[in-house]
Motif scaffolding. Structure first.
Motif, short mmCIF file in Angstrom:
data_model
loop_
_atom_site.label_atom_id
_atom_site.label_comp_id
_atom_site.label_asym_id
_atom_site.label_seq_id
_atom_site.Cartn_x
_atom_site.Cartn_y
_atom_site.Cartn_z
N LEU B 306 0.80 -1.20 0.04
CA LEU B 306 0.12 -0.07 0.15
C LEU B 306 0.77 1.24 -0.10
O LEU B 306 0.56 2.26 -0.84
N ALA B 308 3.88 1.67 -1.45
CA ALA B 308 4.28 1.67 -2.72
C ALA B 308 3.28 2.23 -3.75
O ALA B 308 3.49 2.82 -4.65
N ILE B 309 1.91 1.83 -3.37
CA ILE B 309 0.86 2.43 -4.28
C ILE B 309 0.90 3.66 -3.94
O ILE B 309 0.42 4.72 -4.94
N GLY B 310 0.81 4.10 -2.64
CA GLY B 310 0.48 5.54 -2.40
C GLY B 310 1.45 6.50 -2.76
O GLY B 310 1.24 7.79 -3.14
N VAL B 311 2.66 6.36 -3.32
CA VAL B 311 3.50 7.18 -4.11
C VAL B 311 3.31 7.56 -5.34
O VAL B 311 3.92 8.60 -6.05
N ALA B 314 -1.62 7.65 -9.60
CA ALA B 314 -2.69 6.97 -10.31
C ALA B 314 -4.11 7.44 -9.56
O ALA B 314 -4.11 7.82 -8.31
N ALA B 315 -5.00 6.98 -10.35
CA ALA B 315 -6.36 7.46 -9.54
C ALA B 315 -6.96 6.26 -8.58
O ALA B 315 -7.01 5.08 -9.14
N PHE B 316 -7.16 6.61 -7.47
CA PHE B 316 -7.52 5.52 -6.59
C PHE B 316 -7.84 6.57 -5.18
O PHE B 316 -7.28 7.64 -4.92
N PRO B 318 -7.51 5.63 -1.22
CA PRO B 318 -6.65 4.71 -0.47
C PRO B 318 -7.75 3.80 0.37
O PRO B 318 -6.99 2.69 0.77
N ILE B 321 -8.75 0.27 -1.48
CA ILE B 321 -7.70 -0.71 -2.13
C ILE B 321 -7.93 -2.01 -1.43
O ILE B 321 -7.83 -2.05 -0.29
N GLY B 334 -8.48 -1.11 2.16
CA GLY B 334 -7.38 -0.32 2.64
C GLY B 334 -6.90 -0.54 3.96
O GLY B 334 -6.23 0.09 4.56
#
Lengths: 383, 383
Positions: B306, B308-311, B314-316, B318, B321, B334
């Motif tokens: 998570l 790594a996704i947060g940096v 991209a559209a999402f 948190p 997820i 999340g």
């Protein structure tokens, strides 16, 4: 002394049982005033922890009277219930100090994705408030350690003002804030807006230019609290320089204690068309696992450095790049220069100097090598 | 059989003494026709090797009659003299084959920044040309290995056409081409423009979605040569699918042989607002040293995923997820889902499935874990 060096501050650190090791894991820092201006800088990771959401909200007032910090749990990716835990922690701390929850920032560090054991944390906060002391800065610094091997503290006295600071962080050190919790204190008289501007500048040139392992945390927080106890009002340039020097000191301590590292590597990019280009190139080199493993092996592998430069969109001619390692011009004009064997990499400090010959800007990014111990620490322990 | 499986091709591999080990290090692949349409895809690293400059130039004709490849030296960052060495290699190969230098692509792999020992390479080419054989594909595949532990070859027969391929690459595997030299051959009848379009598509969905260690090489080259010997002309969709299947096969072999790796990790991002978002998120997770070390330690650390996704940008949301590891929904909305202990990570293959709940696009990025052996190999040996 760390955060209690400046007048107007008390701190403490206690063991509340959050850490399996039984080590200290809860810290409280209190500003007794007479003034309470404060500012904060937070992780830019969009997945950020409940305490970051809370503290960012609290700081909109520009004032802060206390900070409660815990290690042993990040309280990140814990949903609405995690946020309630942070809120309850602030409420509990405020009640023990006779303050409002809005006066209290919260910082957490540890494993992501697990709820905090509130039945241990809240009694720990009560204990910590009871132990607040004008010389408690050292205890507080120890209580925020996770994989840190040493506490990180700094004190700076300048123009009748004292500045203090503590930091934790030893891995997940990355751009847009190395993973870390940092609390800075000062007895300067300062407006919130000035503290904010000075802190942002200081972070941009210190913590933001650390890139130990390219990973950005969910919990990064840097706070500055001012008590006004010195009665001295610094100009903004002086305040900015002082916070930058303090942050630079702490940033170097973080780097030197980075998980498993055997080298502190300063990558200075000169001759860049812009400072942004210099930062981009420095960061690309700092993040190359091949460059980092080469330095772990004491190999001045400039080819891997050029390869890392080549993937950026910075302005440069590949045939004009010079690279010096520890002063030896090992790559000249994009090709082999001095013999590899003349580079001495036996010391911990490594200086990489890159000249792009594309302009006059420069920047320095600091990183570590990638060692067997880094992999061991980060594969054997869940953080 | 590798590159000699399709009709119209001969190949060979010999030891010329470029490698200290004495292993085979020079390969030649020849297309005997009757047709010679070809295409190539090259590293997007701006610091690229002399053979990449040469081969890119040669391919502007859309034709290719031979490829000469060497391991034991990348001929990158070697300046104008390095380019002369590449040119001389092409000239020498062409002369031995009765061709023009413009008909011959050159590929090199090995240490960056050192000149090739031409006094060994050119006699090696002569030797290799003398040993060209219709079953020489295996020898050629072995001669391009560097830190590879096994040769990588593939053969595909479909609709009366045979496709063959060989690849080398075991480290510096990264986006925009994993480090590698790949030669594909086919006896299809195909226009150069079709080969080019099919190869670009195939690479974009296979090699470009490998990200073993985030490092992009200076020498990456993928070539496809067609002989027309089957007399069969595939449609563009069929040609594209065949090259993609062939590249996918070779890409998986590269991943499985990545330096020091103990895991092959497929990161599939679903529910993305766009395919680009899915690739961005997958790559960010694939590049996180903390995620990679966690998998090396058999730790299903979804918090690091998570983070790594947060940096990314991209559209999402948190808090929306989902993450499943080997089928276990370990993170839902999340926050923590199924218990960590229910994830079995004992096998080499690891499946990470991320749902962003932000759209309908998806992509899969393949990577490895970050192991003690990776650090050892890349610190102990200069490459």
């Amino acid at each position: 002394m760390s955060v209690t060096a400046p007048g107007g501050f008390r701190a403490s650190g206690v063991a509340a049982g959050l850490k399996a090791s039984g080590g200290p894991d809860v810290a409280v820092v209190v500003n007794d005033g007479p003034r309470f201006e404060a500012a904060g800088v937070f992780t830019s990771n969009r997945v950020h922890a409940a305490p970051v959401k809370w503290s960012r909200q609290v700081l909109t007032t520009g004032l802060l009277k206390a900070v409660v910090l815990n290690s042993g749990g990040a309280n990140a990716c814990t949903g609405p219930l995690g946020f309630q835990d942070t809120h309850a922690t602030a409420e509990h701390t405020a009640a023990a100090l006779g303050l409002g929850a809005i006066d209290v920032a919260v910082c957490s560090t540890g494993l992501i994705g697990e709820r905090l054991p509130m039945d241990k944390l809240l009694p720990g906060v009560t204990d910590a408030v009871g132990k607040l002391a004008a010389d408690g800065g050292g205890d507080a610094a120890r209580a925020i350690m996770t994989t840190d091997t040493v506490p990180k503290t700094a004190v700076l006295r300048r123009d009748g003002i004292t500045y203090g600071g503590m930091a934790k962080g030893a891995g997940m050190l990355a751009p847009g804030l190395a993973t870390m919790l940092v609390v800075l204190t000062t007895d300067a008289v300062a407006a919130s807006a000035d503290l904010d501007a000075a802190l942002r500048h200081a972070c941009a040139y210190t913590f933001d230019r650390l890139d130990s392992d390219g990973c950005m945390s969910t919990n990064d927080t840097v706070l500055v609290l001012s008590s006004g106890a010195s009665g001295v009002t610094p100009g903004l340039p002086a305040l900015t320089q002082a916070l930058r020097d303090l942050c630079d000191d702490l940033a170097r301590q973080l780097l030197s204690d980075a998980e498993g590292s055997t080298k502190d590597i300063a990558i200075t990019v000169r001759g860049a068309a812009s400072e942004a280009d210099a930062v981009t190139v420095g960061r690309s080199v700092a993040r190359s696992n091949l460059v980092k493993t080469a330095f772990f092996g004491n190999d001045p592998n400039w080819g891997r450095i050029l390869s890392a430069i080549g993937v950026t969109d910075a302005a440069f001619d590949p045939d004009a790049i010079d690279v010096a390692i520890n002063g030896v011009p090992i790559c000249v004009g994009g090709a082999a220069g001095a013999d590899r064997s003349t580079v001495d990499l036996s010391a911990r400090a490594v200086d990489v100097s890159i000249d792009l010959h594309a302009g006059t800007s420069e920047a320095t990014i600091r990183t570590n090598d990638l060692s067997l111990a880094y992999v061991h620490e980060n594969s054997a322990y869940s953080t």
